[in-house]
Scaffold this active site. Sequence first.
Site, PDB file in Angstrom:
ATOM      1  CG  HIS A 230      -1.784   1.206   1.349  1.00 30.58           C
ATOM      2  ND1 HIS A 230      -3.104   1.222   0.969  1.00 30.58           N
ATOM      3  CD2 HIS A 230      -1.522   2.472   1.803  1.00 30.58           C
ATOM      4  CE1 HIS A 230      -3.610   2.425   1.175  1.00 30.58           C
ATOM      5  NE2 HIS A 230      -2.670   3.202   1.691  1.00 30.58           N
ATOM      6  CD  GLU A 231       1.507   3.651   3.722  1.00 28.86           C
ATOM      7  OE1 GLU A 231       1.696   4.702   3.072  1.00 28.86           O
ATOM      8  OE2 GLU A 231       0.500   3.465   4.424  1.00 28.86           O
TER       9      GLU A 231
ATOM     10  CG  HIS B 238       0.349   6.359  -0.677  1.00 26.92           C
ATOM     11  ND1 HIS B 238      -0.712   7.023  -1.252  1.00 26.92           N
ATOM     12  CD2 HIS B 238      -0.137   5.760   0.450  1.00 26.92           C
ATOM     13  CE1 HIS B 238      -1.798   6.832  -0.501  1.00 26.92           C
ATOM     14  NE2 HIS B 238      -1.468   6.077   0.521  1.00 26.92           N
TER      15      HIS B 238
ATOM     16  CG  HIS C 246       0.223   8.978  -6.961  1.00 28.10           C
ATOM     17  ND1 HIS C 246      -0.990   9.127  -6.313  1.00 28.10           N
ATOM     18  CD2 HIS C 246       0.092   9.675  -8.113  1.00 28.10           C
ATOM     19  CE1 HIS C 246      -1.796   9.864  -7.057  1.00 28.10           C
ATOM     20  NE2 HIS C 246      -1.161  10.215  -8.154  1.00 28.10           N
TER      21      HIS C 246
END
Length: 384
Positions: A169-170, A173, A176
């Site tokens: 998940h992290e 980010h 991104h």
Amino acid sequence: AEKALTDLVPAATAQARRRAGELQSLSGHPITAADWQYYNEKLRQQRIHVSDKDLRPYFELNRVLNDGVFFAAHKLYGLTFKPRTDIPVYHPDIKVFEVFDQDGSSLALLYLDYYQRSSKSGGAWEDVFLAQNAMTGDKPVVFNVTNFQKPAPGQPTLLSFDDVTTMFHEFGHALHSMFSKVPYPSLAGTNVPRDWAEYPSQFNEHWATDPTVLANYARHFRTGAPMPAALMAKVKAAGSFNQGYDTTEYLSASLLDLAWHTIPLDGAPAADKVDVFEKAALHRFQVDLPEVPPRYRSTYFNHIWEEGYQSGYYAYLWSEMLDDDTFYWFKAHGGLTRENGQRYRDKILSQGNSLDVAQLYRNFMGREPSVEPLLIERGLKPAH
């Protein structure tokens, strides 16, 4: 937003009602909201018994990172990662990697701060020390933070499956931020609306259980033996086990938030009529199940009054709708391929907040988002 939520209501409430019937049969008496979690856990233990103790030996941190998180990023985007021990860090536990693009050029620096310590805030997050900036030529310097328990010296760091998901998940980010290609740092990376910030990170979680990626990293830390398929099947089944309840309580709160923020100021109920308004709103949206109350009631729903969510509490589910819809697009187009990754990078990850994000999604998918993949992923609807 209201349509997306109400489209989920029939399947979610139907499953919640079926589970209420099962719990009543197990308990021998009618189920109330106060009974639900107790008897649901008993039912889960009967049907799906899987413990952290069974899973942790297959999730050693360095293997998850290199053969899972980095492996998926290489397959999708052509990235490679080189440890940098010559760069100062703010704590000895932190690792730094230089990230190289598919053409061999330097793309970003990535700091990984994985271990818990007394001076550190709890939870997990991603941010940047330096944002991508086309005006100055600055490349992103990105960090991921978690709070995994540090093992004794010489011992491996064995993770729970939730920890593994957090790493993916992290890192979503981080992608991104690292792939950002916009003129101004104020529009770069994750400087986007709340639902759009969570979309790429939640999408990246899907690769944790992709068969190709999972087979590459989920191996016993001593023997190297792959995780048995039956064990991972239990993990997946556990994830959707209580979704009728979980989805309904979240939908109830989100629709209640929208109900409050779509009335005119002069139409607001008097203080002693708040419960009447709430009851009518839940009934109007057909989410008034006595066994499944809203996650928050109006009188203590601080998120929608003081914490910046005003009418936006639905954003988490909206993000999930986008990430599941996108993942099903990947599956339909060959899955974990460089071509698919490049399309997603070009049309979503590199764009930051430089265009209306709804248009970015349409540019990638060629249509509006669909809730059907979310229903399937949550176990609320059978797969075709």
